[in-house]
Write a protein that holds these residues in place. Structure first.
Motif, PDB file in Angstrom:
ATOM      1  N   GLU A   2       1.158  -1.000   0.190  1.00 16.95           N
ATOM      2  CA  GLU A   2      -0.077   0.167   0.033  1.00 16.95           C
ATOM      3  C   GLU A   2       0.525   1.143   0.068  1.00 16.95           C
ATOM      4  OE1 GLU A   2      -2.844   0.798  -1.208  1.00 16.95           O
ATOM      5  OE2 GLU A   2      -2.948   3.203  -0.135  1.00 16.95           O
ATOM      6  N   GLN A   6       1.149   3.674  -2.797  1.00 19.53           N
ATOM      7  CA  GLN A   6       0.894   5.712  -2.512  1.00 19.53           C
ATOM      8  C   GLN A   6       2.350   6.551  -3.277  1.00 19.53           C
ATOM      9  OE1 GLN A   6       0.871   6.151   1.980  1.00 19.53           O
ATOM     10  NE2 GLN A   6      -0.970   5.263   1.745  1.00 19.53           N
ATOM     11  N   TYR A  10       1.498   9.894  -4.936  1.00 22.51           N
ATOM     12  CA  TYR A  10       1.978  10.870  -5.115  1.00 22.51           C
ATOM     13  C   TYR A  10       3.038  11.028  -6.407  1.00 22.51           C
ATOM     14  CZ  TYR A  10       1.035   9.801  -0.026  1.00 22.51           C
ATOM     15  OH  TYR A  10       0.665  10.006   0.890  1.00 22.51           O
ATOM     16  N   PRO A 132     -11.154   6.737 -14.799  1.00 24.13           N
ATOM     17  CA  PRO A 132      -9.607   6.824 -14.844  1.00 24.13           C
ATOM     18  C   PRO A 132      -8.338   5.352 -15.029  1.00 24.13           C
ATOM     19  CG  PRO A 132     -11.061   6.755 -12.703  1.00 24.13           C
ATOM     20  CD  PRO A 132     -11.859   6.395 -13.790  1.00 24.13           C
ATOM     21  N   THR A 139      -3.696   6.084  -9.764  1.00 25.05           N
ATOM     22  CA  THR A 139      -4.353   6.391 -11.215  1.00 25.05           C
ATOM     23  C   THR A 139      -4.257   7.517 -11.781  1.00 25.05           C
ATOM     24  OG1 THR A 139      -6.380   6.763  -9.205  1.00 25.05           O
ATOM     25  CG2 THR A 139      -6.186   4.664 -10.399  1.00 25.05           C
TER      26      THR A 139
ATOM     27  N   ASP B 204      -5.011  20.183  -7.013  1.00 20.44           N
ATOM     28  CA  ASP B 204      -4.778  18.661  -7.400  1.00 20.44           C
ATOM     29  C   ASP B 204      -4.957  18.145  -6.011  1.00 20.44           C
ATOM     30  OD1 ASP B 204      -4.364  16.085  -8.824  1.00 20.44           O
ATOM     31  OD2 ASP B 204      -3.168  16.207  -7.232  1.00 20.44           O
ATOM     32  N   THR B 206      -4.904  15.079  -4.933  1.00 20.11           N
ATOM     33  CA  THR B 206      -5.013  13.500  -5.186  1.00 20.11           C
ATOM     34  C   THR B 206      -4.004  12.916  -3.843  1.00 20.11           C
ATOM     35  OG1 THR B 206      -4.064  13.499  -6.972  1.00 20.11           O
ATOM     36  CG2 THR B 206      -5.683  13.040  -7.262  1.00 20.11           C
ATOM     37  N   ALA B 207      -3.039  13.643  -3.645  1.00 21.82           N
ATOM     38  CA  ALA B 207      -1.928  14.043  -2.522  1.00 21.82           C
ATOM     39  C   ALA B 207      -2.710  13.214  -1.421  1.00 21.82           C
ATOM     40  CB  ALA B 207      -0.732  14.288  -2.778  1.00 21.82           C
ATOM     41  N   GLN B 208      -3.412  14.603  -0.989  1.00 29.07           N
ATOM     42  CA  GLN B 208      -4.507  14.000   0.398  1.00 29.07           C
ATOM     43  C   GLN B 208      -4.974  12.932  -0.127  1.00 29.07           C
ATOM     44  OE1 GLN B 208      -3.140  17.149  -1.460  1.00 29.07           O
ATOM     45  NE2 GLN B 208      -3.528  18.656  -0.180  1.00 29.07           N
ATOM     46  N   THR B 210      -5.037  10.629  -1.700  1.00 30.65           N
ATOM     47  CA  THR B 210      -4.355   8.783  -1.370  1.00 30.65           C
ATOM     48  C   THR B 210      -3.615   8.953  -0.098  1.00 30.65           C
ATOM     49  OG1 THR B 210      -2.685   9.821  -3.616  1.00 30.65           O
ATOM     50  CG2 THR B 210      -2.131   7.597  -2.304  1.00 30.65           C
ATOM     51  N   LYS B 211      -3.465  10.185   0.904  1.00 27.95           N
ATOM     52  CA  LYS B 211      -2.796   8.945   2.351  1.00 27.95           C
ATOM     53  C   LYS B 211      -4.154   9.059   2.809  1.00 27.95           C
ATOM     54  CE  LYS B 211      -0.256  11.633   5.806  1.00 27.95           C
ATOM     55  NZ  LYS B 211       0.262  12.720   6.036  1.00 27.95           N
ATOM     56  N   ARG B 213      -6.980   7.517   1.320  1.00 23.37           N
ATOM     57  CA  ARG B 213      -7.189   5.895   1.450  1.00 23.37           C
ATOM     58  C   ARG B 213      -6.046   5.470   1.672  1.00 23.37           C
ATOM     59  NH1 ARG B 213      -5.731   4.397  -4.814  1.00 23.37           N
ATOM     60  NH2 ARG B 213      -4.057   4.850  -3.811  1.00 23.37           N
ATOM     61  N   GLY B 214      -5.271   5.213   2.313  1.00 25.21           N
ATOM     62  CA  GLY B 214      -4.662   4.586   2.989  1.00 25.21           C
ATOM     63  C   GLY B 214      -4.556   4.489   4.396  1.00 25.21           C
ATOM     64  N   ARG B 234     -14.329  15.314  -7.862  1.00 22.32           N
ATOM     65  CA  ARG B 234     -13.676  14.390  -8.596  1.00 22.32           C
ATOM     66  C   ARG B 234     -12.008  13.555  -8.079  1.00 22.32           C
ATOM     67  NH1 ARG B 234     -13.279  18.747 -13.503  1.00 22.32           N
ATOM     68  NH2 ARG B 234     -15.563  18.579 -13.402  1.00 22.32           N
ATOM     69  N   LYS B 237     -12.852  10.326  -7.482  1.00 21.74           N
ATOM     70  CA  LYS B 237     -13.737   9.684  -8.141  1.00 21.74           C
ATOM     71  C   LYS B 237     -12.139   8.890  -9.083  1.00 21.74           C
ATOM     72  CE  LYS B 237     -16.519   9.022 -11.553  1.00 21.74           C
ATOM     73  NZ  LYS B 237     -16.623   9.658 -12.975  1.00 21.74           N
ATOM     74  N   GLN B 238     -11.055   9.852  -8.876  1.00 17.39           N
ATOM     75  CA  GLN B 238     -10.257   9.394  -9.997  1.00 17.39           C
ATOM     76  C   GLN B 238      -9.331   8.495  -9.032  1.00 17.39           C
ATOM     77  OE1 GLN B 238      -7.288  12.338 -10.324  1.00 17.39           O
ATOM     78  NE2 GLN B 238      -5.367  10.652 -10.820  1.00 17.39           N
ATOM     79  N   LEU B 239      -8.938   8.741  -7.919  1.00 16.95           N
ATOM     80  CA  LEU B 239      -8.749   7.255  -7.199  1.00 16.95           C
ATOM     81  C   LEU B 239      -9.104   6.560  -6.705  1.00 16.95           C
ATOM     82  CD1 LEU B 239      -6.766   9.718  -4.601  1.00 16.95           C
ATOM     83  CD2 LEU B 239      -5.750   8.777  -6.603  1.00 16.95           C
TER      84      LEU B 239
END
Lengths: 294, 379, 250, 335
Positions: A2, A6, A10, A132, A139, B204, B206-208, B210-211, B213-214, B234, B237-239
């Motif tokens: 995981e 990540q 990033y 995606p 993704t 954007d 996604t970094a936050q 992603t974190k 999500r983990g 958005r 949804k992408q992730l």
């Protein structure tokens, strides 16, 4: 696993944001190189591109390709008008007065867009859907691929233009030494105009292709311009690969900073590292040192 | 010297004239709204609503036979400017009451001026600090963030979700929400497992995400105003993030659905009732006011009224009612404001008192969910 | 006075100077000559610390100053003028010379901002001395003019006055006669000699051979970055290698 | 003092360090400042003029750096903010005496700038612009993120007014004289400074850094010193700002503020002490004057910036006299 996923996410997120910065950085560098102007209105060109595309679609009901064309042509027209009406009349301009003029222009463009199209944020539909795509556990969206592709295209095109066409070489000559260039018969004024043309078109293009991702409003230009400026500086204000790398580095730093250290401080972290780089390499990352001549 | 003398004489003459004319003159109300700048999403509908309601009142014959005049200024969301303009309203324009400002920052900056000048201020900003502790001359119509947070937490508790992730914008709106979210969590037995922020102009997140999500989170609460939350939806949804996504009342307008597109589906948020006025039961005390507000706003501006504009609508109506009961002096208006009970406005049913200048309870909020690009009530 | 020992300088792959070693004797006038591109100005830039040598050392009165920045060298008495005249164009002529007196004054930011009594005394004293230097080079009447508006010749004189104000032990002059007419050059020759007579050692880069031969006590010839010859004007004139180098150039 | 005037040899008075003309000019200026609130009769314009005073100090600080030493800074808001937050935090959270806090903060900010200045001012041109911008951005983020100390984006409230004994600076008029008292001292000291050994050295660096160094000017140190000095002035302005406003939030110290200051200096007149004041006056009053245009004000603002840069290239301080000369040509005796 995981954690690995990540990190890839990033990195990939960072690269896609970085590509945006790179594209804007390139448009910064083109004007800087042939005129020595740091164009603070560059972000406004980006904003204008996005807004014009959206307006073409929502108000004029144009298909996407036509909307893109309208955006690029419209923004370029604004860029040319800006050069004619604000830059050219400045006789014996100092770099500072040029900065102020571009600040004035950025305020003006922002104000006009606000008055004409309002303050609301607007979204542009993505070019090829928003399903995606998975890449190495991370993704991205199809729109990101568009950004990468356009960035790549712009690098190749600018390389070809600046190194393999007469006009491009003439523009480079201007950037090395304007007086010498004018002595060998290059119309410096025309080159300045041309650089504004290319740069505003490029800015608009950047604005259009990022609008589906980031959305746009009259006031997004400042931040985007700032990041593009950083990218260009990192790359040593060159119009090629250095700037692109600068943009990518900035994007990845932000993304990693946000993911691994602190999302609140991510811009601060990115700027701090940029400062350190500047302290170690005062000429930017990818430019050879120069010495004062006396 | 000569010029100076002339200026003095002229201004003296003007002052006399205006005093004489006052008897027939309209009652002046001040307005401070962040019409431009980053908070324009608040300021613009607020100014529009305030102007609209003043026009409507005047059309209907004014207050006790006198017209209202709204003198409104744009603070641009800049505290120093707000202070200058607050001074202008109290010292030059001699208004009897002021509605606004739009943002908590502007409000906190101008409060000392109104306290000193003795002019009532009915704030349209949400920050809890504005009326807590109670200040003699300051009231507010915007629902406290704490009420919105309570609404979300109640729902989470009902669904037995007790691990959450926060993603808040680093401006005044987001940080006030973040403070409330963190402060109330333990009360509902909720644990905050990740606490992320983003900058107002970020493009954007996604970094936050992603974190997040983990992490162990069972739900995500995003606190911000457009366009940030739309980007968050958005990116989520992408992730492929499947956690329930809660937003704040900062995005409770159609605009959010338009910006976030498909990604808005399933997003929940606490909102003022204006969003779902049609869906409210007939028994709801606010329904009449809400429908009237929506209708008027559409007529005036060809746009949908939102609950931000509602804050200004409430503020002007409160002041108008106070003038009707207590006359047109600042002190009279203040004491009547404080005596307001059971005023059913857009933001909720207001009950002010000497110890409560905010006047709302958490019933002011309903929880809504986006379904098929429209708002539905969460039961 | 000044000793250059084994100076070499490369810019990237380009070798601008190599193995330059010579001495400048106290209270003399030394001329450094050579065709264009011989590296004369680069040598001055290295001597004054504008850029560091790639190899070799610069010694002033026996002390190795290679690592010192220009401002420290100036304080030790090593001063120069520039080929293209580097005046402070937006300041007055008098102020230009007063900058030359910078090293002989001490007032810091606070003393200056608060106009302390000693700062005012200092100011009065350097104003007088600056005027005397203007007088010395003969442009006293231009004291209040903006330096950027001076003619080239007057600018040259101002630059010399400014350099002299530092009270240098060694004055390096980069093409002092460039751009001057013959009358001005004659006056310059006189001026340089009178500077030497005040005990200031002078080294100059110059193309005007008549001037060089007239005033120099010894000469150093550079060609393509290397030392070609060294000696008295007479010796140099008779040196066949020098003649070839100059003729070869034409 | 303005080095840009077209000078005939006699008009500069090279004989006296501070010519009587300069003294007279300062006296007239001070009197104008002292008398200004009187015709305004305590109206809100007095309040606006307080901000003009604060902006004047900020612009002056930047002008010393940019106009005299020729070093650009796009991060002045950082020092302004550090001053404001320093005073605000020390007086609210630690109940420190405001005057003491002001002094402590001013000195610490100057020391901080001095330390940062060494690496930053080695850079030149747009690299310097970028680095100072970075400092500004980092500081702004710090104000936002250190919520426990600064209150974060919601701001810091409850900052006390300044007071001397039982005399509170709690009205516009009192604050006006407080701020302008500081501003006038700053103007006087700056006037002294620019016409002195240090001022000359700074201007020399601006014109030709190499030549200045060859003349024995320690350019690197001096640049850092003036950077620290401009930070000191900005920090003082910040302290005054926080005590006048009694509320501060990070938006007042953003990148835009740095840019606005840059605009003030360039529009007012680079390398001119009074130019800084003129620039601050114009750009602070401008939004007030443009208020009549409502939403169009931003457009007019942009247009004005562009046209003033084109038509008054030397800034107001040189442009206005030039304009007068063009409109009413005076027969001048040429020497």
């Amino acid at each position: 696993m995981e954690f690995f996923n990540q990190i890839t996410q990033y990195a990939i997120s960072g690269l896609s944001t970085g590509a945006i910065y790179a594209l804007i950085g390139l448009s910064f560098a083109i004007i800087f190189n042939s005129t020595g102007i740091i164009n603070f209105a560059q972000g406004e060109f980006v904003m204008l591109g996005g807004v014009l595309a959206i307006v073409s679609i929502t108000a004029l009901h144009l298909p996407m390709p036509a909307a893109v064309a309208v955006a690029v042509v419209g923004t370029t027209a604004v860029g040319l008008a800006f050069e004619r009406l604000a830059i050219r009349p400045l006789k014996n301009a100092t770099p500072l007065s040029l900065i102020i003029v571009t600040i004035g222009a950025s305020i003006l463009i922002r104000g006009l867009v606000m008055l004409i199209w309002g303050k609301d944020t607007k979204a542009l539909p993505p070019f090829s859907g928003d399903t995606p795509i998975e890449v190495a556990g991370a993704t991205i969206l199809p729109q990101h691929l568009w950004i990468f592709a356009v960035t790549l295209l712009v690098i190749v095109a600018s390389r070809l233009f600046f190194h393999h066409t007469i006009t491009g070489k003439a523009m480079r000559a201007c950037s090395f030494n304007r007086r010498a260039a004018s002595l060998v018969g290059i119309g410096v004024g025309r080159m300045v105009l041309l650089s504004f043309l290319i740069s505003s078109a490029l800015g608009a293009l950047a604005g259009v292709i990022i609008a589906p991702l980031t959305m746009t409003a009259y006031d997004v230009g400042v931040m985007l311009g700032l990041k593009g400026f950083c990218a260009a500086i990192m790359g040593g204000m060159g119009s090629g690969f250095g700037t692109v790398l600068g943009g990518l580095i900035l994007g990845v730093l932000e993304s990693l900073g946000a993911g691994l250290i602190s999302s609140g401080y991510k811009d601060a972290i990115a700027f701090f590292i940029l400062l350190l780089i500047l302290f170690v390499r005062p000429q930017g990352l990818f430019k050879k040192g120069e010495t004062d001549r006396v | 010297m000569n010029k100076l003398l002339t200026t003095t004489v002229v201004s003296f003459a003007l002052t006399c004239l205006s005093t004489v004319a006052l008897a027939a003159a309209p009652i002046k109300i001040g307005g401070l709204f962040a019409v431009t700048g980053p908070a324009s999403f608040l300021g613009e509908p607020e100014r529009n609503s305030a102007q609209m309601v003043v026009d409507e009142i005047n059309k209907a014959g004014g207050v006790k036979g006198r017209l209202l005049e709204l003198i409104s200024y744009d603070t641009g969301g800049d505290a120093s400017k707000a202070v200058q303009l607050a001074n202008k309203l109290t010292k030059n324009d001699h208004v009897v009451a002021v509605v606004g400002p739009s943002t908590t920052g502007d409000a906190m900056a101008v409060i000392p001026i109104f306290e000193k000048a003795g002019v009532p201020l009915v704030s349209c900003a949400a920050g809890i600090k504005i009326t807590d502790p109670v200040k003699k001359w300051v009231f507010k119509t915007a629902q406290n963030d704490s009420l919105a947070v309570a609404r979300i937490y109640e729902q989470l508790k009902k669904e037995k979700k007790n691990k959450i992730a926060l993603l808040t914008v680093s401006d005044a709106f987001g940080s006030s929400g973040r403070e409330q979210l963190k402060g109330q969590a333990s009360h509902y037995g909720i644990e905050i497992v990740t606490d992320e922020t983003y900058a107002p102009k970020d493009t954007d997140m996604t970094a936050q995400l992603t974190k997040i999500r983990g992490s162990q989170a069972q739900a995500v609460i995003c606190w911000g105003t457009n366009p940030g939350p739309a980007v968050v939806a958005r990116n989520a949804k992408q992730l492929g993030l499947t956690l329930p996504l809660y937003m704040s009342h900062g995005v409770s307008s159609k605009k959010f659905i338009e910006l976030a597109g498909d990604a808005a589906e399933g997003v929940r948020l606490p909102s003022g009732k204006v969003l779902v006025a049609e869906l409210l039961p007939k028994s709801d005390r606010q329904k009449a006011a809400l429908l009237a507000y929506i209708r008027d706003y559409k007529n005036h501006f060809k746009a949908e009224g939102d609950h931000f504009g509602g804050h200004a609508w409430d503020a002007v109506m409160l002041v108008k009612n106070a003038i009707e009961k207590g006359g047109d002096t600042p002190a009279g208006i203040r004491s009547q404001l404080e005596a307001t009970r059971g005023f059913a406005g857009i933001g909720g049913v207001f009950n002010f008192s000497a110890i409560d200048h905010a006047g709302l309870t958490k019933d002011a909020f309903v929880l809504v969910e986006v379904k098929n690009k429209n708002w539905t009530l969460v039961k | 006075m000044l000793r250059l020992s084994g100076i070499g300088k490369r810019f990237g792959g380009l070798t601008a100077l190599q193995e330059i070693s010579f001495r400048v004797a106290p209270a003399s006038i030394t001329g450094i000559i050579g065709p264009n591109g011989a590296g004369k100005t680069t040598l001055f830039n290295i001597a004054t610390g504008i850029y560091p040598p790639t190899e070799g050392a610069v010694l002033l009165e026996g002390k190795d100053i290679s690592a010192l920045p220009p401002e420290k060298r100036a304080r030790l008495g090593l001063v120069r003028t520039f080929q293209n005249i580097e005046l402070f164009g937006k300041m007055t002529v008098l102020e230009n010379v007063m900058v030359g007196l910078h090293t002989q004054t001490k007032s810091g930011i606070f003393a200056c901002a608060f106009r302390m009594p000693w700062q005012l005394r200092e100011e009065r004293s350097i104003r007088e001395r600056a005027k005397r230097w203007l007088d010395f080079v003969g442009i006293a009447e231009l004291a209040g003019v903006e330096a950027g508006k001076l003619s080239f010749g007057k600018g040259r004189l101002l630059e010399i006055a400014r350099a002299l104000a530092l009270d240098p032990k060694l004055l390096l002059m980069d093409e002092p006669a460039a751009g001057l007419n013959s009358k001005e050059t004659q006056e310059l020759a006189k001026l340089i000699k009178s500077i030497r007579d005040r005990g200031v050692t002078v080294a100059l880069v110059e193309h005007d051979m008549d001037l060089v031969m007239e005033i120099c006590d010894s000469l150093v010839v550079l060609n393509l970055g290397s030392m070609l010859a060294e000696g008295t004007p007479k010796e140099i004139q008779d040196n066949p290698a020098v003649v070839t180098a100059y003729l070869g150039e034409e | 003092m303005s080095p840009h005037r077209k000078l005939k040899p006699d008009s500069l008075n090279p004989d006296t360090p501070s010519s009587p003309q300069e003294k007279l000019k300062f006296l007239v200026f001070s009197l104008a400042v002292l008398a200004a609130p009187w015709p305004l009769a305590g109206g809100y314009l007095t309040n606006v003029l307080i901000f003009v005073g604060i902006n004047s100090m900020l612009a002056l600080g930047l002008n010393l750096l940019l106009g005299y030493a020729g070093q650009i800074s796009l991060g002045q808001a950082a020092f302004f903010g550090l001053g404001a937050y320093g005073s605000g935090v020390l007086t609210t959270r630690f109940a420190m005496n405001p005057w003491l806090a002001m002094a402590v903060v001013a000195v610490s900010v100057a020391a901080f700038a001095f330390a940062v200045g060494f690496p930053v001012l080695r850079l030149k041109g747009h690299y310097l612009a970028m680095a100072t911008l970075g400092v500004g951005v980092i500081a702004h983020i710090a104000f936002n993120e250190t919520v426990d100390l600064t209150g974060g984006p919601s701001g810091l409230s409850g900052i006390p007014n300044l007071a001397v004994g039982s005399f509170q600076f709690d009205s516009d008029l009192k604050n006006y004289y407080l701020v302008w008292g500081f501003a006038l001292v700053a103007v006087l000291l700056s006037l002294n400074l620019v016409d002195s050994r240090v001022g000359r050295a700074l201007r020399a660096i601006h014109d030709s850094e190499v030549a200045a160094r060859v003349m024995g000017v320690n350019a690197r140190l001096l640049k850092v010193q003036v950077f620290a000095l401009s930070a000191l002035l900005s920090a003082l302005a910040g302290s005054l700002y926080c005590h006048v406003m009694t509320f501060i939030s990070p938006t007042s110290f953003s990148f835009h503020v740095s840019i606005e200051l840059l605009t003030m200096v360039v529009i007012g007149g680079l390398g001119s002490v009074y130019g800084s004041i003129l620039g601050a006056l114009l750009l602070t009053l401008l939004p007030e004057m443009l208020r009549a245009f409502q939403d169009f004000d931003i457009v007019f603002y942009g247009l004005l910036l562009i046209s003033m840069t084109i038509y008054l290239p030397g800034g107001l301080v040189r442009g206005i006299p030039a304009l007068f000369r063009r409109l009413w040509p005076v027969r001048r005796s040429h020497a």
